[in-house]
Design a protein around this motif. Structure first.
Motif, PDB file in Angstrom:
ATOM      1  N   LYS B  52       0.834  -1.213   0.000  1.00 58.63           N
ATOM      2  CA  LYS B  52       0.000   0.000   0.000  1.00 58.63           C
ATOM      3  C   LYS B  52       0.868   1.262   0.000  1.00 58.63           C
ATOM      4  N   LEU B  89      -7.292  -4.050  -5.048  1.00 58.03           N
ATOM      5  CA  LEU B  89      -6.891  -2.656  -5.133  1.00 58.03           C
ATOM      6  C   LEU B  89      -5.380  -2.462  -5.034  1.00 58.03           C
ATOM      7  N   ILE B  90      -4.630  -3.556  -5.184  1.00 57.82           N
ATOM      8  CA  ILE B  90      -3.196  -3.441  -5.428  1.00 57.82           C
ATOM      9  C   ILE B  90      -3.020  -3.565  -6.937  1.00 57.82           C
ATOM     10  N   LEU B 101     -13.946   3.596  -9.887  1.00 60.96           N
ATOM     11  CA  LEU B 101     -14.511   2.323  -9.470  1.00 60.96           C
ATOM     12  C   LEU B 101     -16.029   2.414  -9.601  1.00 60.96           C
ATOM     13  N   ASN B 142     -16.291  -2.534  -9.328  1.00 62.74           N
ATOM     14  CA  ASN B 142     -16.033  -2.707  -7.899  1.00 62.74           C
ATOM     15  C   ASN B 142     -17.260  -3.307  -7.250  1.00 62.74           C
ATOM     16  N   CYS B 144     -19.974  -3.912  -4.279  1.00 64.89           N
ATOM     17  CA  CYS B 144     -20.808  -3.046  -3.435  1.00 64.89           C
ATOM     18  C   CYS B 144     -20.032  -1.977  -2.679  1.00 64.89           C
ATOM     19  N   LEU B 145     -20.314  -0.715  -2.986  1.00 69.46           N
ATOM     20  CA  LEU B 145     -19.651   0.401  -2.316  1.00 69.46           C
ATOM     21  C   LEU B 145     -20.353   0.788  -1.016  1.00 69.46           C
ATOM     22  N   GLY B 146     -21.408   0.068  -0.659  1.00 69.23           N
ATOM     23  CA  GLY B 146     -22.043   0.300   0.642  1.00 69.23           C
ATOM     24  C   GLY B 146     -22.834   1.592   0.708  1.00 69.23           C
ATOM     25  N   CYS B 147     -23.429   1.997  -0.394  1.00 72.80           N
ATOM     26  CA  CYS B 147     -24.389   3.118  -0.330  1.00 72.80           C
ATOM     27  C   CYS B 147     -25.586   2.772  -1.210  1.00 72.80           C
ATOM     28  N   MET B 155     -16.939   5.614  -7.455  1.00 72.38           N
ATOM     29  CA  MET B 155     -15.880   6.370  -6.787  1.00 72.38           C
ATOM     30  C   MET B 155     -14.843   6.771  -7.818  1.00 72.38           C
ATOM     31  N   ASP B 157     -11.028   8.196  -7.515  1.00 67.28           N
ATOM     32  CA  ASP B 157     -10.000   8.385  -6.481  1.00 67.28           C
ATOM     33  C   ASP B 157     -10.665   8.221  -5.103  1.00 67.28           C
ATOM     34  N   ASP B 158     -10.620   9.239  -4.240  1.00 67.47           N
ATOM     35  CA  ASP B 158     -11.221   9.105  -2.908  1.00 67.47           C
ATOM     36  C   ASP B 158     -12.647   9.657  -2.834  1.00 67.47           C
ATOM     37  N   LEU B 160     -16.654   9.819  -3.512  1.00 64.77           N
ATOM     38  CA  LEU B 160     -17.815   8.960  -3.738  1.00 64.77           C
ATOM     39  C   LEU B 160     -18.925   9.762  -4.400  1.00 64.77           C
TER      40      LEU B 160
END
Lengths: 434, 177
Positions: B52, B89-90, B101, B142, B144-147, B155, B157-158, B160
């Motif tokens: 990472k 995600l590596i 994503l 990707n 499930c992004l959990g929303c 997403m 980069d960082d 959402l």
């Protein structure tokens, strides 16, 4: 965050709901960390374990195992290993599930306090939050809250003036659904491929780096401070069913008001769908429900009066799982939806055992050919066969059996839809062809 | 692993604070990895954190970077690669300046992620797993992004994005150059 007037919502009542999070001062102002001080001043680890046992709290990560029983299997006393671990499983990746995100982003200190209490109950000295990579804002918040908790003396040496000490680290994962399986999570924390481990030995005896370890879900741990503050009887009475406490339920799909709500454990599917989610969007009819995430069996409109607790959903032929339901409407193709689920499981299989690694991709391909109009009658028998060969007892962990749950129930409730695809040599639904 | 070399793009392979070619870990990388090593019982337990850290610095993990991590943690390269390739995600191939994503799990499927994917394919001219020729975007599926109550989601980069409609993509993409 919605809740019904008069009903207690201990986990979420102070969550602001506009994306804002409770800082340390705000959390302390609403009684935060009083449970920790109370326990460290007046309760032994055994007494705390007994309290949680009496509360009848069951794990909120999906399996529904008694939290008190899980803790009671950890070796205690002077003969027990000195190093023990307590881990919060914040690797929320079950498709359709978004409840832990709410707790992580809305009230991180509640989780941290729950973790310190759980760690004290098993006398752990190191603790981790295993957070999925995609929860970026939660990572930033947790980092800040951990710094606050250390500075306030709730973590580190001599916690709240006692002899108890605990280090708590945030670990962000790098993606893989299987990391949510607790023994796979341990391998990921050890820097290995996240393949599940054989049990026994159970993690309580030999977990992270071979030491006694407890892994609990975020929602489970967030309940602990409230049980300490209000008692086991209060917690049991929050529920309208056999299973105690509240539950954060969620609804997603073509409903008017998708969302998550903290409600008494045992709230019916009907109440969730009609009152909280506001019913179906205009022009859409309910066709099926996955009650607790991707790896639970379909229920249908005939099951609306089922209580969403562990026993009642199981009696109806499915599982409560994470309690966040996915609604399938009449314009979504069941074959396409089940294909989507199997694509997910095939991709996320860790590859360790053959039935899962080879079987789920085969299932996915069969479903794809049916969806594309190239299905054969005998394909349905092949799918039936796979639901048994990939079922419980035939694979190393629960991933493949979980994958078979929506498939076997789709074949049961929506079989005519599968047959129609095969007879017409095409998908009768206009939408959602890849 | 040879395919990574073929895919190498000099403009983004160049690590910012490592020696040219990236064959050694930089002082800063080693310091961060040393901290992770101090938290675990043995060196190789820090390998995911090391991957990472290096990826954060160099954007992806080249064969040379992987070898450097292996040497530093007293592991062999194949062992490090078996871990690196396990995790979604590596990145073992170069990625664009922005990684996108797109959630393709079930709630987003019901709420229209397939249409979103089609629209992205048209706009970017690439499929999942590819990078635009100008190195601006890498597009990945990707889970499930959990929303799920705000599906479909993606997403970059960082950041959402929730409740995304195909017509909104243009406005979103222009924030990322």
């Amino acid at each position: 965050m919605n809740s019904q007037a008069g009903m207690e919502t201990p986990l979420t009542q102070y969550i602001k709901g506009n994306g804002a999070s409770l800082g340390l001062k705000e959390y302390e102002a609403i009684g935060g960390y009083t449970a920790l001080k109370k326990v460290l001043q007046s309760m032994t680890p055994a007494e705390l374990q007994q309290l949680v046992m009496d509360s009848k709290l069951k794990g909120r990560g999906g399996a529904g195992f008694s939290t008190g029983t899980k803790w009671s299997l950890v070796p205690m006393g002077p003969e027990a290993p000195k190093r023990k671990y307590l881990i919060a499983n914040a690797d929320e990746m079950e498709p359709g599930t978004f409840k832990d995100r709410l707790l992580l982003e809305g009230n991180p200190h509640q989780l941290i306090e729950g973790m310190i209490l759980a760690a004290y109950a098993i006398q752990a000295d190191i603790s981790y939050i295993f957070l999925r990579w995609a929860y970026r804002s939660a990572a930033v918040l947790l980092k800040k809250c951990l710094e606050e908790a250390y500075a306030a003396g709730y973590l580190g040496q001599h916690i709240a003036g006692s002899d108890y000490k605990l280090e708590l680290y945030l670990h962000t994962g790098v993606g893989r659904y299987i990391c949510g399986e607790e023994t796979a999570l341990l391998n990921a924390l050890e820097g290995k491929r996240a393949t599940p481990r054989a049990k026994p030995p159970f993690p309580q005896i030999s977990g992270l780096f071979g030491k006694p370890t407890i892994v609990n879900n975020v929602e489970t741990l967030s309940c602990i401070p409230h049980i300490v503050n209000n008692g086991a009887t209060w917690f049991r009475n929050l529920s309208s069913s056999e299973d105690s406490g509240t539950k954060i339920y969620g609804v997603s799909g073509k409903v008017r008001n998708p969302g998550a709500w903290e409600l008494p454990m045992g709230t019916t599917i009907r109440e969730l769908l009609e009152e909280h989610a506001g019913g179906m969007l205009p022009g859409y009819q309910l066709k099926g429900i996955l009650p607790g995430g991707a790896s639970t069996d379909f229920l249908t409109g005939d099951h609306l009066d089922i209580k969403m607790d562990f026993a009642a959903v199981a009696a109806a032929g499915s599982r409560l799982g994470t309690g966040t339901m996915i609604v399938m409407d009449d314009k979504t193709c069941p074959v396409g939806m089940v294909h989507n689920l199997q694509h997910f499981f095939a991709q996320e299989s860790c590859g360790w055992c053959t039935p899962c690694r080879e079987g789920i991709p085969w299932v996915e391909k069969i479903l794809w050919s049916i969806e594309q109009g190239a299905g054969r009658k005998e394909d349905l028998e092949l799918l039936d066969m796979h639901t048994k060969f990939l079922g419980p007892g035939n694979t190393f962990c629960a991933l493949a059996p979980g994958a078979m749950e929506p498939l076997q129930s789709a074949l049961k409730y929506f079989r005519p839809e599968f047959e129609k695809h095969i007879e017409q040599k095409k998908c009768p639904y206009a939408n959602h062809t890849h | 692993m040879s395919q990574n070399k073929a895919d190498t793009n000099a403009s983004i392979q160049q690590p910012s604070s490592a020696k040219p070619g990236g064959t050694e870990l930089s002082v800063a990388e080693r310091a961060l990895i040393d901290h992770e090593i101090s938290l675990v019982p043995y060196r190789k337990a820090a390998v995911i954190e090391a991957l990472k850290i290096v990826q954060q610095n160099r954007r992806w993990v080249s064969d040379e970077s992987l070898d450097a991590i292996a040497r530093y943690l007293d592991m062999n390269a194949a062992e490090v690669d078996s871990v690196a390739t396990f995790y979604n995600l590596i990145f073992r191939r170069p990625v664009g300046r922005h990684v996108m994503l797109l959630c393709d799990s079930v709630s987003c499927y019901i709420m229209g992620c397939t249409e979103l994917y089609r629209s992205l394919q048209q706009r970017l001219g690439i499929e999942f797993g590819h990078t635009t020729s100008d190195n601006r975007f890498t597009l990945l599926p990707n889970c499930c992004l959990g929303c799920c109550d705000h599906a479909p989601a993606l997403m970059i980069d960082d950041d959402l994005y929730r409740d995304v409609k195909p017509m909104e993509l243009e406005g979103i993409l222009k924030h990322y150059e």
